[in-house]
Design an enzyme around this catalytic site. Structure first.
Site, PDB file in Angstrom:
ATOM      1  N   ASP A  12       0.819  -1.225   0.000  1.00  0.00           N
ATOM      2  CA  ASP A  12       0.000   0.000   0.000  1.00  0.00           C
ATOM      3  C   ASP A  12       0.846   1.265   0.000  1.00  0.00           C
ATOM      4  O   ASP A  12       0.446   2.289   0.555  1.00  0.00           O
ATOM      5  CB  ASP A  12      -0.956   0.036   1.214  1.00  0.00           C
ATOM      6  CG  ASP A  12      -1.796  -1.220   1.303  1.00  0.00           C
ATOM      7  OD1 ASP A  12      -2.311  -1.636   0.253  1.00  0.00           O
ATOM      8  OD2 ASP A  12      -1.915  -1.789   2.396  1.00  0.00           O
ATOM      9  N   GLY A  14       1.502   2.969  -2.560  1.00  0.00           N
ATOM     10  CA  GLY A  14       1.087   3.839  -3.674  1.00  0.00           C
ATOM     11  C   GLY A  14       1.746   3.407  -4.977  1.00  0.00           C
ATOM     12  O   GLY A  14       1.942   4.204  -5.885  1.00  0.00           O
ATOM     13  N   ASN A  37      -5.037 -10.817  -3.946  1.00  0.00           N
ATOM     14  CA  ASN A  37      -5.105 -10.594  -2.496  1.00  0.00           C
ATOM     15  C   ASN A  37      -4.752  -9.177  -2.060  1.00  0.00           C
ATOM     16  O   ASN A  37      -4.863  -8.841  -0.901  1.00  0.00           O
ATOM     17  CB  ASN A  37      -4.182 -11.577  -1.760  1.00  0.00           C
ATOM     18  CG  ASN A  37      -2.775 -11.594  -2.317  1.00  0.00           C
ATOM     19  OD1 ASN A  37      -2.585 -11.427  -3.513  1.00  0.00           O
ATOM     20  ND2 ASN A  37      -1.800 -11.804  -1.485  1.00  0.00           N
ATOM     21  N   ALA A  38      -4.270  -8.363  -2.978  1.00  0.00           N
ATOM     22  CA  ALA A  38      -4.000  -6.969  -2.626  1.00  0.00           C
ATOM     23  C   ALA A  38      -4.462  -6.125  -3.802  1.00  0.00           C
ATOM     24  O   ALA A  38      -4.736  -6.648  -4.876  1.00  0.00           O
ATOM     25  CB  ALA A  38      -2.520  -6.753  -2.368  1.00  0.00           C
ATOM     26  N   GLY A  39      -4.569  -4.849  -3.576  1.00  0.00           N
ATOM     27  CA  GLY A  39      -5.098  -4.025  -4.673  1.00  0.00           C
ATOM     28  C   GLY A  39      -4.326  -2.749  -4.848  1.00  0.00           C
ATOM     29  O   GLY A  39      -3.706  -2.242  -3.923  1.00  0.00           O
ATOM     30  N   HIS A  40      -4.313  -2.269  -6.061  1.00  0.00           N
ATOM     31  CA  HIS A  40      -3.758  -0.953  -6.342  1.00  0.00           C
ATOM     32  C   HIS A  40      -4.920  -0.006  -6.561  1.00  0.00           C
ATOM     33  O   HIS A  40      -5.885  -0.359  -7.220  1.00  0.00           O
ATOM     34  CB  HIS A  40      -2.980  -0.959  -7.648  1.00  0.00           C
ATOM     35  CG  HIS A  40      -1.742  -1.778  -7.608  1.00  0.00           C
ATOM     36  ND1 HIS A  40      -0.781  -1.613  -6.651  1.00  0.00           N
ATOM     37  CD2 HIS A  40      -1.301  -2.746  -8.418  1.00  0.00           C
ATOM     38  CE1 HIS A  40       0.204  -2.455  -6.890  1.00  0.00           C
ATOM     39  NE2 HIS A  40      -0.096  -3.161  -7.943  1.00  0.00           N
ATOM     40  N   THR A  41      -4.799   1.200  -6.059  1.00  0.00           N
ATOM     41  CA  THR A  41      -5.822   2.190  -6.322  1.00  0.00           C
ATOM     42  C   THR A  41      -5.289   3.161  -7.364  1.00  0.00           C
ATOM     43  O   THR A  41      -4.198   3.694  -7.202  1.00  0.00           O
ATOM     44  CB  THR A  41      -6.176   2.947  -5.032  1.00  0.00           C
ATOM     45  OG1 THR A  41      -6.330   1.978  -3.999  1.00  0.00           O
ATOM     46  CG2 THR A  41      -7.446   3.744  -5.195  1.00  0.00           C
ATOM     47  N   THR A 127      -6.260 -12.588   3.588  1.00  0.00           N
ATOM     48  CA  THR A 127      -7.412 -11.958   2.922  1.00  0.00           C
ATOM     49  C   THR A 127      -8.390 -13.032   2.419  1.00  0.00           C
ATOM     50  O   THR A 127      -9.373 -12.715   1.783  1.00  0.00           O
ATOM     51  CB  THR A 127      -6.960 -11.091   1.732  1.00  0.00           C
ATOM     52  OG1 THR A 127      -6.216 -11.925   0.836  1.00  0.00           O
ATOM     53  CG2 THR A 127      -6.098  -9.932   2.187  1.00  0.00           C
ATOM     54  N   THR A 237       3.596 -12.769   2.889  1.00  0.00           N
ATOM     55  CA  THR A 237       2.753 -13.345   1.849  1.00  0.00           C
ATOM     56  C   THR A 237       3.452 -14.595   1.304  1.00  0.00           C
ATOM     57  O   THR A 237       4.530 -14.958   1.769  1.00  0.00           O
ATOM     58  CB  THR A 237       2.429 -12.294   0.763  1.00  0.00           C
ATOM     59  OG1 THR A 237       1.378 -12.806  -0.060  1.00  0.00           O
ATOM     60  CG2 THR A 237       3.639 -11.941  -0.093  1.00  0.00           C
ATOM     61  N   THR A 302     -10.063  -5.413   1.147  1.00  0.00           N
ATOM     62  CA  THR A 302     -10.903  -5.881   2.249  1.00  0.00           C
ATOM     63  C   THR A 302     -11.687  -4.764   2.936  1.00  0.00           C
ATOM     64  O   THR A 302     -12.633  -5.044   3.668  1.00  0.00           O
ATOM     65  CB  THR A 302     -10.011  -6.532   3.331  1.00  0.00           C
ATOM     66  OG1 THR A 302      -9.062  -5.537   3.750  1.00  0.00           O
ATOM     67  CG2 THR A 302      -9.268  -7.736   2.802  1.00  0.00           C
TER      68      THR A 302
HETATM   69  P1  GDP Z   1      -0.443   0.163  -3.732  1.00  0.00           P
HETATM   70  O1  GDP Z   1      -1.014  -1.141  -3.368  1.00  0.00           O
HETATM   71  O2  GDP Z   1       1.010   0.268  -3.379  1.00  0.00           O
HETATM   72  O3  GDP Z   1      -0.727   0.582  -5.123  1.00  0.00           O
HETATM   73  O4  GDP Z   1      -1.116   1.234  -2.794  1.00  0.00           O
HETATM   74  P2  GDP Z   1      -2.627   1.712  -2.729  1.00  0.00           P
HETATM   75  O5  GDP Z   1      -3.380   1.457  -3.936  1.00  0.00           O
HETATM   76  O6  GDP Z   1      -3.211   1.221  -1.452  1.00  0.00           O
HETATM   77  O7  GDP Z   1      -2.368   3.274  -2.642  1.00  0.00           O
HETATM   78  C1  GDP Z   1      -2.456   3.952  -1.509  1.00  0.00           C
HETATM   79  C2  GDP Z   1      -3.523   5.005  -1.541  1.00  0.00           C
HETATM   80  O8  GDP Z   1      -2.873   6.237  -1.545  1.00  0.00           O
HETATM   81  C3  GDP Z   1      -4.468   5.058  -2.726  1.00  0.00           C
HETATM   82  O9  GDP Z   1      -5.742   5.430  -2.254  1.00  0.00           O
HETATM   83  C4  GDP Z   1      -3.881   6.142  -3.619  1.00  0.00           C
HETATM   84  O10 GDP Z   1      -4.855   6.814  -4.404  1.00  0.00           O
HETATM   85  C5  GDP Z   1      -3.320   7.064  -2.611  1.00  0.00           C
HETATM   86  N1  GDP Z   1      -2.135   7.816  -2.983  1.00  0.00           N
HETATM   87  C6  GDP Z   1      -1.065   7.439  -3.739  1.00  0.00           C
HETATM   88  N2  GDP Z   1      -0.142   8.396  -3.731  1.00  0.00           N
HETATM   89  C7  GDP Z   1      -0.620   9.408  -2.961  1.00  0.00           C
HETATM   90  C8  GDP Z   1      -0.108  10.675  -2.540  1.00  0.00           C
HETATM   91  O11 GDP Z   1       0.997  11.083  -2.870  1.00  0.00           O
HETATM   92  N3  GDP Z   1      -0.902  11.418  -1.714  1.00  0.00           N
HETATM   93  C9  GDP Z   1      -2.122  10.998  -1.287  1.00  0.00           C
HETATM   94  N4  GDP Z   1      -2.820  11.779  -0.469  1.00  0.00           N
HETATM   95  N5  GDP Z   1      -2.630   9.816  -1.638  1.00  0.00           N
HETATM   96  C10 GDP Z   1      -1.887   9.033  -2.470  1.00  0.00           C
END
Ligand code: GDP
Length: 427
Positions: A12, A14, A37-41, A127, A237, A302
């Site tokens: 997580d 980012g 099992n994990a996600g990118h946003t 998860t 993991t 999750t």
């Molecule tokens: P990943 O699994 O490493 O891709 O991480 P996530 O998908 O859980 O990303 C973490 C969260 O932080 C997501 O909701 C992103 O939209 C958000 N995010 C990523 N970079 C930044 C940032 O620089 N600032 C903020 N505020 N949110 C961020």
């Protein structure tokens, strides 16, 4: 040119956003380990997406997205994710799936769920996506490689054999219904039809792509500290989260990976159980959790609230080292703008001694954080595009992290959007 994007921490960090950004300048993006099992946003012009199995390059027309042999391939899940993109107006991406990938079966998910229930309070915080049973079966040689779906007689015999083993657990350990070999066989035949259009000899495809000078991105899931060998075993993991594994999980020579961009979070968060030295609790944690990420620090898969902590220099320096980091992307820096002072964990106290090298789990369990405080910048840094325009305290904090982790920070992310990124040129 092959570049890997991986995490230095517990996941997580980012990575999704950084991958999405770098995918623009890539031809091929590959997932090489893990599963759904994990996600990118990812936030872009089409909306907000939580991708679990698809690589983060699926939003560009010019890219090919690949599921490598190292991935736990949940076939219905993959098709569901593709459909979801289409339903939100994303043009159908070009997707290839390795014919050497193994299939995550519905019974892996059942086994994961039953085992978590059996372990109760002592569980690993799975998860329940079936990942641990999947990789166990792969290495016990009772998994199903996609290629095996094309020899029915062999497949039928293997299904019988596998069910015999699985049913010992299902009936006698978990006291659940036994698997029916005929049903498992039929499921596999259905999966074959679903996955057929995407299949490819991925390592051959990449061999040619490297020869042709294509720009290739290896996209890691989770982070260094979840690696089964170098992470906080057993709270890890089940597949390697390190860039080095990209060579195996995609099928390319290790020396082709020239850049390893490691994503590092400006504070810490973790999901699941396990030692987390710089963890904070109560209101202090809740405040950071609420402000964190984009709309709070809750699991993309999750929805679970994440455990929160301050930046851990000991864990991150180690996390970068085991990745073989060539450059760091520092994310979520904007989130810290509310603090008067920012604590950073710069050492661990273990049995009265202060250490700065990350220990094995037994020692880690005893570690207490040594915090150093840095002045906060007390303003919103979102919208800043030029490094020099960042407040002095903010640049000092970045410099301090860089000194601690001993690798150059070249990208600073100051918001969740694609455009919220600052390139930091080295002095
Ligand atoms: P990943 O699994 O490493 O891709 O991480 P996530 O998908 O859980 O990303 C973490 C969260 O932080 C997501 O909701 C992103 O939209 C958000 N995010 C990523 N970079 C930044 C940032 O620089 N600032 C903020 N505020 N949110 C961020």
């Amino acid at each position: 040119m092959v570049r890997a994007i991986v995490g230095a921490n517990w996941g997580d960090e980012g990575k999704g956003k950084i991958t999405d950004m770098l995918a623009k300048e890539s031809d091929i993006i590959i997932r090489f380990q893990g599963g759904s099992n994990a996600g990118h946003t990812i936030i872009n012009n089409y909306g907000k997406f939580a991708l679990h199995l698809l690589p983060s390059g699926v939003f560009y027309h010019h890219t090919t997205s690949i599921i490598g042999n190292g991935v736990a391939l949940n076939i219905p899940y993959l098709l569901k994710e593709i459909k979801e993109l289409e339903s939100k107006g994303v043009p159908t991406p070009k997707i290839l799936v390795s014919d050497r990938a193994q299939i995550l079966m519905p019974y892996h998910i059942l086994q994961d769920t039953y085992e978590e229930a059996r372990l109760a309070g002592k569980s690993f915080g799975s998860t329940k996506s079936g990942i641990a049973p999947f990789y166990s079966d792969k290495y016990a040689k009772i998994g199903f490689q996609v290629s095996e779906l094309f020899d029915e007689a062999y497949l039928k015999e293997k299904v019988e054999r596998v069910c015999e083993i699985k049913n010992v657990l299902f009936e006698h350990l978990y006291h659940k219904e036994a698997l029916k070999p005929e049903e498992v066989f039929q499921t596999l035949l259905e999966y074959r039809e679903m996955i057929k259009p995407y299949l490819c000899d991925v390592s051959l495809y990449l061999y040619q792509a490297i020869k042709d000078g294509k720009r290739i991105l290896l996209e890691g899931q989770l982070g260094s500290l979840k690696d089964p060998d170098h992470g906080i075993y057993p709270m890890v993991t089940s597949s390697s989260t390190l860039a080095a594994y990209g060579a195996i999980g995609a099928g390319i020579p290790p020396y082709e990976i020239k850049n390893i961009t490691t994503v590092v979070k400006a504070y810490s968060s973790a999901v699941g159980a396990g030692a987390f030295v710089s963890e904070i609790f109560g209101e202090e944690a809740e405040e950071l959790r609420k402000r964190g990420g984009d709309g709070g620090e809750y699991g993309a898969t999750t929805g679970r609230p994440r455990r929160m902590g301050w930046f851990d220099a000991v864990a991150t320096k180690y996390g970068c080292r085991v990745q073989g980091t060539t450059e760091v992307a520092l994310t979520v820096l904007d989130v810290l703008g509310y603090l008067d002072e920012i604590p950073m964990c710069v050492g661990y106290e273990i049995d009265g001694k202060i250490v700065t090298d990350f220990p094995t789990t037994v020692w880690l369990e005893k570690a207490k954080p040594v915090f150093k405080k840095y002045p906060g910048w007390k303003c919103d840094i979102r919208g800043i595009r030029n490094y020099d325009e960042l407040p002095k305290e903010c640049k000092d904090y970045i410099d301090a992290i860089e000194r601690e982790i001993e690798v150059p920070i070249t990208l600073v992310s100051n918001g969740p959007g694609r455009e919220d990124i600052i390139i930091r040129t080295q002095k």
